[in-house]
Design an enzyme around this catalytic site. Structure first.
Site, PDB file in Angstrom:
ATOM      1  N   ASP A 136     -26.645  -3.149 -44.361  1.00 35.97           N
ATOM      2  CA  ASP A 136     -26.730  -3.648 -42.979  1.00 35.97           C
ATOM      3  C   ASP A 136     -25.402  -3.512 -42.234  1.00 35.97           C
ATOM      4  OD1 ASP A 136     -25.114  -5.600 -44.047  1.00 35.97           O
ATOM      5  OD2 ASP A 136     -26.509  -7.258 -43.720  1.00 35.97           O
ATOM      6  N   GLU A 143     -21.611 -10.256 -41.913  1.00 38.54           N
ATOM      7  CA  GLU A 143     -22.949  -9.772 -41.627  1.00 38.54           C
ATOM      8  C   GLU A 143     -23.068  -9.399 -40.139  1.00 38.54           C
ATOM      9  OE1 GLU A 143     -24.754  -8.979 -43.958  1.00 38.54           O
ATOM     10  OE2 GLU A 143     -25.308 -10.556 -45.369  1.00 38.54           O
TER      11      GLU A 143
END
Ligand code: F6R
Length: 260
Positions: A136, A143
């Site tokens: 990702d 993140e």
């Protein structure tokens, strides 16, 4: 940003180890930034080999891990403190006192994160930061949506990352939801960063981080703002790059004095 496309992990490990070896020869007390996960393992094995075989000396080196799970008991085999010792620092002659990992068991998490930032600064900053990249786009455990100027702090893992990392645990349920991670701003402060990515499952991520916009949706794209970032990829991970031929041409014709 320099993209170096190599045939496979072996060549990536050799080139990254060369960079660390040259650094340690120039600066024996260099500060190394260490990633865990699968991507850097061949580099750590190559460095351990050079230590054993050639006497590559880590006795004065210092090291800071990127991240740590929150809530794993001390000594858990998958805590990054244990992993980095097993995979790398325990295999070379770096002093255990010089190996730093964020304290995921701290009672006061914000204080532990600030202490980590302070320790990096007190060591004079990271000279060479090794990075992997999540599917990702995370680096460290920043993140998607992470602030591009973030510092060491607690983050919640995306479920995709928990699933990716479940292979290290007995079950998905055992993968912690929270981590402490150096921030993107912390990583950007390193003097040189080397990001390693291999395999077709990283091809789209590599394209996003190298050729996409700088955006928090792909945290690794922040490396486009770094003055000295080396992206080492194998052919499979490079397979979606639009400018792959240009990167190959640039690397093949690089003036030797430039080094890595
Ligand atoms: C680990 C870390 C992560 C990993 C990333 C890729 O310390 O910071 O960003 O580098 O999750 O993991 P692998 O290399 O296992 O694909």
């Amino acid at each position: 940003m320099e993209v170096v496309i190599l045939p496979g992990s072996k060549q990536i490990a050799a080139l990254a180890a060369d960079a660390i070896q040259v650094l340690l020869q120039r600066k024996p007390d260099a500060v190394l930034g260490l990633a865990t996960g699968s991507s850097p393992l061949p580099i750590y094995s190559e460095l351990a080999l050079r230590h054993e075989r050639d006497g590559l000396d880590f006795s004065q080196a210092r090291a800071f891990a990127l991240d740590e799970y929150v809530g794993l008991p001390a000594g858990h085999p998958e805590s990054y403190r244990e992993v980095i010792t097993r995979e790398f620092t325990g295999r070379v002659n770096i002093s255990p006192a010089n190996v730093h990992v964020p304290d995921g068991a701290a009672a006061d998490i914000p204080a532990a994160c600030q202490a980590y930032e302070d320790a990096i600064r007190a060591a004079g900053g990271v000279d060479l930061q090794l990075l992997g990249v999540g599917t990702d786009g995370h680096i460290g455990f920043n993140e998607p949506g992470s602030s591009l100027v973030s510092r060491t702090r607690i983050k919640t893992l995306i479920e995709q990352t928990r699933r990716d990392n479940a292979r290290f645990f007995d079950s998905l349920a055992e993968v912690p939801h929270h981590v402490l991670t150096q921030g993107l701003g912390t990583i950007l402060d390193a003097r040189h960063v080397i990001l390693v990515a291999t395999g077709a499952q990283k091809a789209q991520t590599v394209r996003d981080l190298v050729e996409g916009p700088v955006a928090a949706i792909c945290a690794a794209s922040v490396l486009q703002l770094h003055p000295h970032a080396t992206i080492m990829v194998d052919e499979a991970a490079a397979s979606s790059l639009r400018l792959a031929d240009y990167y190959r041409h640039s690397y093949d014709n690089k003036p030797p004095w430039q080094g890595l």
